[in-house]
Design an enzyme around this catalytic site. Sequence first.
Site, short mmCIF file in Angstrom:
data_model
loop_
_atom_site.label_atom_id
_atom_site.label_comp_id
_atom_site.label_asym_id
_atom_site.label_seq_id
_atom_site.Cartn_x
_atom_site.Cartn_y
_atom_site.Cartn_z
N ARG A 35 5.15 -26.12 -20.50
CA ARG A 35 5.45 -25.26 -19.36
C ARG A 35 5.89 -26.08 -18.15
NH1 ARG A 35 1.23 -20.23 -19.40
NH2 ARG A 35 1.68 -20.20 -17.17
N LYS A 64 -12.75 -16.60 -18.56
CA LYS A 64 -11.37 -16.15 -18.37
C LYS A 64 -10.42 -17.35 -18.31
CE LYS A 64 -7.97 -13.30 -17.61
NZ LYS A 64 -6.96 -13.91 -16.77
N HIS A 104 -6.02 -16.44 -6.08
CA HIS A 104 -7.20 -17.29 -5.95
C HIS A 104 -7.13 -18.19 -4.74
CE1 HIS A 104 -5.14 -21.04 -7.17
NE2 HIS A 104 -4.41 -20.26 -7.95
N VAL A 108 0.84 -1.20 0.00
CA VAL A 108 0.00 0.00 0.00
C VAL A 108 0.87 1.25 0.00
CG1 VAL A 108 -1.76 1.29 1.27
CG2 VAL A 108 -1.86 -1.21 1.19
N SER A 117 -8.40 -9.45 -18.05
CA SER A 117 -7.32 -9.87 -18.94
C SER A 117 -6.57 -8.68 -19.51
CB SER A 117 -7.87 -10.71 -20.09
OG SER A 117 -6.83 -11.08 -20.97
N GLY A 118 -5.28 -8.88 -19.69
CA GLY A 118 -4.45 -7.86 -20.31
C GLY A 118 -3.17 -7.58 -19.56
N GLU A 141 -4.67 -18.52 -24.62
CA GLU A 141 -3.44 -17.72 -24.52
C GLU A 141 -2.20 -18.60 -24.53
OE1 GLU A 141 -1.39 -15.71 -20.69
OE2 GLU A 141 -3.33 -14.83 -21.22
#
Length: 516
Positions: A321, A198, A90, A42, A142-143, A205
């Site tokens: 991966r 998503k 998550h 913060v 997303s992005g 992706e």
Amino acid sequence: MSDQPFKSIGIVGAGNMGTMMAFGFSEHGVNVSLWDVQSSNVDEAIDMTKQEDPKRLKGKINGFHDIHEFASSDEQTPEGHRFFIFSITHGGPADSVLEKMQDDLKKGDIIIDGGNENYRNTERRQKELEAKGISWIGAGVSGGYQSARRGPSLSLGGDPKAIDMILPLLQQFAAKDRRSGEPCVGNMGPGGAGHYVKMVHNGIENGMLSSICEAWGVLHHGLGKSYDEIGKIFERWNAEGELKNTYLIQIGSEICQRKKTAHGDKKGEAASTSGGYVLDDVLDKVVQDDDDTEGTLYWAVMEAADRHVSAPTIATGQYLRVASGNRGQRQRVAQKLTIPPPTKINGLKDEQAFVEDLRRAVYVSFLCTFCQGLELIARGSRDEKWNVNLGDCMKIWRAGCIIQTEYISDLLMPAVTSDARIMNIKLIDEVAADLNKHYDALKSTVLKGTEANSYIPSLSASLEYLKYEAAKMLPTQFMEAELDFFGAHNYDRPGVRGEDPGKVSKGTHHYEWRPA
């Protein structure tokens, strides 16, 4: 600001994404309260605001160390609603924060979970909070952290009334399609639909990431191209044709051509007085899945298997991966197996023609990935009764997100925005035509890459996917016989009405191949 009711929002999570979202909302005149379980995050975010042009940050950004003070700082609308966004990891972390805030939450509060959450967790929290009059909206954001400020792509799922209330603000905040100007945000459906979309986005992706990194390897090791040369090739691919305006191609061209400097970046990374490329500092180890901060990709693979959707390009990208992350094991295995490394591709009569075939192969692999992902969404939507519109998915993926690719979007939009319930994207005439058109380029690329020991798992998987998805008769005829031999699994017969093609269910015949 006059057409939306929220003058302030509270953001939980002051990491890269949360901080950039705070800046993005502030630029739209919204006051932002910011809290993080780590107070130093913060403080760092507030320090960053001091370096910004005050004219850009129209809304105030206030940081809080106490979660209760943070919760009470968010203003109610005249109708009694407050708006919070969770931008945290998550699973357990989200549950932990929700527990800390439970006494501060009020009837009418709307909470967006902007993390990459499992859709089942989203639905669990929705049910838990619904009884208290609190709306929990699962939102795929997303992005990356850059788009979090400039405008991300947003897939929402949950209570439609709550979504309607927050949608005007999110339409201001979201990325805009550069051609139509439409905001890349939409209500995907009830329950966990937003996070499911998503999850699949991230699967698509990685199918794309795998395909393009394989192409980079072919160009670098197979053709001996320098980073700069590959960067220029990617620039051309991104400028025209089927890969035009593809985000991953575009940033790939930048990555290849980014040279080290004496001072490095803002934090001093890649600083060098002897030159070189930043890419040389990057190890071949993708570990997002291994540290459990990212789960969407392997959830997508498991969902595809569970819902019986063939998604090999996506799955193989995940396995690449996994192997990359286990670098220590790879080094040991390399000493045992002595498999030849990639070599230069020999015998090319026309290198330029091969590079063009490689471009087409990457495109068709991308298209296969979209087919697999959209078919998974269609199946999941049908099973869960979400009624997700595939056209809405394509609309929100036109800008702001990682998988934005103009040609594929234009190719798919007419069919998926129609009223037709499309479960198999390959049955769209325009898609089938392109898969046919570029099949030979994909096959040629895989053959030459295989001869040179290139690493091409997703390109190869896309080739095999097209072969077996388009087959009228597969060698699994023999597999079915063996299953019946040892397990009495039963089979259907070819050319028999009611059995061929028949239902996707157990066959009606068993042959006693050997007495028990």
